[in-house]
Structure formats: structure tokens, C-alpha cells
Design a protein around this motif. Structure first.
Motif, PDB file in Angstrom:
ATOM      1  N   GLN A  35       0.848  -1.201   0.000  1.00 45.64           N
ATOM      2  CA  GLN A  35       0.000   0.000   0.000  1.00 45.64           C
ATOM      3  C   GLN A  35       0.878   1.244   0.000  1.00 45.64           C
ATOM      4  N   LEU A  36       2.003   1.161   0.691  1.00 43.91           N
ATOM      5  CA  LEU A  36       2.930   2.283   0.747  1.00 43.91           C
ATOM      6  C   LEU A  36       3.486   2.594  -0.644  1.00 43.91           C
ATOM      7  N   ASP A  37       3.909   1.558  -1.371  1.00 47.14           N
ATOM      8  CA  ASP A  37       4.394   1.755  -2.744  1.00 47.14           C
ATOM      9  C   ASP A  37       3.303   2.379  -3.612  1.00 47.14           C
ATOM     10  N   ASN A  38       2.094   1.833  -3.493  1.00 48.62           N
ATOM     11  CA  ASN A  38       0.980   2.298  -4.311  1.00 48.62           C
ATOM     12  C   ASN A  38       0.614   3.747  -4.041  1.00 48.62           C
ATOM     13  N   PHE A  39       0.783   4.199  -2.801  1.00 49.90           N
ATOM     14  CA  PHE A  39       0.483   5.594  -2.482  1.00 49.90           C
ATOM     15  C   PHE A  39       1.257   6.524  -3.414  1.00 49.90           C
ATOM     16  N   TYR A  40       2.546   6.264  -3.555  1.00 53.02           N
ATOM     17  CA  TYR A  40       3.380   7.122  -4.402  1.00 53.02           C
ATOM     18  C   TYR A  40       3.066   6.900  -5.884  1.00 53.02           C
ATOM     19  N   LEU A  41       2.924   5.654  -6.284  1.00 56.40           N
ATOM     20  CA  LEU A  41       2.720   5.338  -7.699  1.00 56.40           C
ATOM     21  C   LEU A  41       1.410   5.876  -8.252  1.00 56.40           C
ATOM     22  N   GLN A  42       0.385   6.010  -7.416  1.00 57.96           N
ATOM     23  CA  GLN A  42      -0.919   6.468  -7.882  1.00 57.96           C
ATOM     24  C   GLN A  42      -0.990   7.984  -8.067  1.00 57.96           C
ATOM     25  N   LYS A  43      -0.007   8.699  -7.581  1.00 56.70           N
ATOM     26  CA  LYS A  43      -0.017  10.161  -7.708  1.00 56.70           C
ATOM     27  C   LYS A  43       0.438  10.565  -9.108  1.00 56.70           C
ATOM     28  N   GLU A  44      -0.082  11.717  -9.543  1.00 53.78           N
ATOM     29  CA  GLU A  44       0.311  12.287 -10.840  1.00 53.78           C
ATOM     30  C   GLU A  44       1.554  13.153 -10.630  1.00 53.78           C
ATOM     31  N   GLU A  45       2.341  13.277 -11.680  1.00 55.18           N
ATOM     32  CA  GLU A  45       3.454  14.224 -11.636  1.00 55.18           C
ATOM     33  C   GLU A  45       2.860  15.631 -11.717  1.00 55.18           C
ATOM     34  N   PRO A  46       3.439  16.652 -11.110  1.00 57.77           N
ATOM     35  CA  PRO A  46       4.711  16.647 -10.376  1.00 57.77           C
ATOM     36  C   PRO A  46       4.583  16.257  -8.897  1.00 57.77           C
ATOM     37  N   VAL A  47       3.343  15.996  -8.428  1.00 52.18           N
ATOM     38  CA  VAL A  47       3.146  15.648  -7.017  1.00 52.18           C
ATOM     39  C   VAL A  47       3.903  14.370  -6.655  1.00 52.18           C
ATOM     40  N   LYS A  48       3.866  13.372  -7.530  1.00 53.41           N
ATOM     41  CA  LYS A  48       4.555  12.106  -7.263  1.00 53.41           C
ATOM     42  C   LYS A  48       6.042  12.336  -7.022  1.00 53.41           C
ATOM     43  N   GLY A  49       6.678  13.062  -7.919  1.00 54.04           N
ATOM     44  CA  GLY A  49       8.112  13.337  -7.784  1.00 54.04           C
ATOM     45  C   GLY A  49       8.432  14.117  -6.524  1.00 54.04           C
ATOM     46  N   CYS A  50       7.576  15.056  -6.184  1.00 55.22           N
ATOM     47  CA  CYS A  50       7.769  15.862  -4.977  1.00 55.22           C
ATOM     48  C   CYS A  50       7.691  14.971  -3.739  1.00 55.22           C
ATOM     49  N   LEU A  51       6.671  14.115  -3.666  1.00 56.86           N
ATOM     50  CA  LEU A  51       6.516  13.220  -2.515  1.00 56.86           C
ATOM     51  C   LEU A  51       7.686  12.237  -2.398  1.00 56.86           C
ATOM     52  N   LEU A  52       8.130  11.717  -3.532  1.00 55.00           N
ATOM     53  CA  LEU A  52       9.268  10.786  -3.512  1.00 55.00           C
ATOM     54  C   LEU A  52      10.546  11.492  -3.041  1.00 55.00           C
ATOM     55  N   ALA A  53      10.731  12.729  -3.477  1.00 59.06           N
ATOM     56  CA  ALA A  53      11.902  13.505  -3.042  1.00 59.06           C
ATOM     57  C   ALA A  53      11.820  13.780  -1.539  1.00 59.06           C
ATOM     58  N   LEU A  54      10.636  14.117  -1.057  1.00 50.99           N
ATOM     59  CA  LEU A  54      10.458  14.368   0.377  1.00 50.99           C
ATOM     60  C   LEU A  54      10.740  13.099   1.190  1.00 50.99           C
ATOM     61  N   ARG A  55      10.268  11.956   0.684  1.00 50.57           N
ATOM     62  CA  ARG A  55      10.529  10.685   1.365  1.00 50.57           C
ATOM     63  C   ARG A  55      12.037  10.473   1.504  1.00 50.57           C
ATOM     64  N   GLU A  56      12.751  10.716   0.420  1.00 47.87           N
ATOM     65  CA  GLU A  56      14.211  10.548   0.403  1.00 47.87           C
ATOM     66  C   GLU A  56      14.880  11.468   1.434  1.00 47.87           C
ATOM     67  N   ILE A  57      14.450  12.736   1.468  1.00 49.14           N
ATOM     68  CA  ILE A  57      15.022  13.721   2.397  1.00 49.14           C
ATOM     69  C   ILE A  57      14.777  13.283   3.841  1.00 49.14           C
ATOM     70  N   ILE A  58      13.556  12.849   4.129  1.00 50.97           N
ATOM     71  CA  ILE A  58      13.206  12.438   5.491  1.00 50.97           C
ATOM     72  C   ILE A  58      14.045  11.238   5.921  1.00 50.97           C
ATOM     73  N   LEU A  59      14.111  10.224   5.064  1.00 54.62           N
ATOM     74  CA  LEU A  59      14.836   9.001   5.427  1.00 54.62           C
ATOM     75  C   LEU A  59      16.342   9.240   5.612  1.00 54.62           C
TER      76      LEU A  59
END
Length: 122
Positions: A4-28
Motif C-alpha cells: 500500500q505504501l508503494d501504491n500511495f506514491y505510484l498512484q499520484k500524478e506528476e509533479p506531485v509524485k516526484g515531490c513526494l518521492l523527493a520528500l521521502r528521500e530527504i526524510i529518510l
């Protein structure tokens, strides 16, 4: 098999998807004790197992944001409380560069609450 976690990101449209993935990376990358989890139907990040922050998209503004669980315990000009009692959020324009230094400063302040014992870790 996607989670479900993977799907959360994959279901988003760009540019929101890329932004969320970048934020995930920064947080981790902020601390080795931060881990990703799926809680309450959203991507959460835990510090030593304690809920720390989460990612979501603002319902009205359609902007991605980081929600800081213990945001009420400190102030930062980029954090807004809206109608929440405990959490504060930091909104982002998905099609613009992320303010990485501000994000890191906020995350560091939040982590410090856990490290100094203000937030008890079981």
C-alpha cells in the motif's frame, strides 16, 4: 508485490509524485533511526518506532506536505497549524524546487524532541 505504501506514491500524478518521492528521500536521510511505515492509510515515518512525521496532499490546495506529529512543540516560519491541535504542516509547490535547508531544519528540530527525551521513546 507492491505494498500500500508503494501504491500511495505510484498512484499520484506528476509533479506531485516526484515531490513526494523527493520528500521521502530527504526524510529518510535525516537519521538512521527513521523508518518508513504505512499507518492510518498514509505514509508515516517513525523515529525509533515512534510516529514522527507523514506525507500527504492537502485536500483543498492539492499541494503535497509534510505533517510533523509534534509540530506544536516548536515554531518554524514554514510550519502552519491550520485546525490541528498537535501537528503542524509544511506545504510545498510540487512544480518548484524544494526548500531543502528549511525541511532539514524542521526535521532536525523534530528529531531533537525525541533525542532529548521531550518525547518519550518506549
Amino acid at each position: 508485490m507492491l505494498t500500500q505504501l508503494d501504491n500511495f506514491y505510484l498512484q499520484k500524478e506528476e509533479p506531485v509524485k516526484g515531490c513526494l518521492l523527493a520528500l521521502r528521500e530527504i526524510i529518510l536521510k535525516q537519521d538512521k533511526d527513521i523508518s518508513a511505515a504505512w499507518k492510518y492509510g498514509m505514509p508515516f515515518f517513525c523515529y525509533k518506532g515512534k510516529m514522527f512525521c507523514y506525507l500527504w496532499v492537502h485536500k483543498k490546495l492539492h499541494q503535497p506536505y509534510i505533517g510533523i506529529v509534534e509540530g506544536k512543540r516548536f515554531d518554524h516560519p514554514n510550519l502552519i497549524i491550520e485546525k490541528r491541535s498537535r501537528m503542524k504542516i509544511m506545504l510545498f509547490e510540487a512544480d518548484q524546487d524544494l526548500p531543502i535547508e528549511a525541511i532539514q531544519a524542521i526535521l532536525k528540530q523534530a528529531i531533537d524532541l525525541y533525542k532529548t527525551g521531550v518525547i518519550k521513546i518506549r
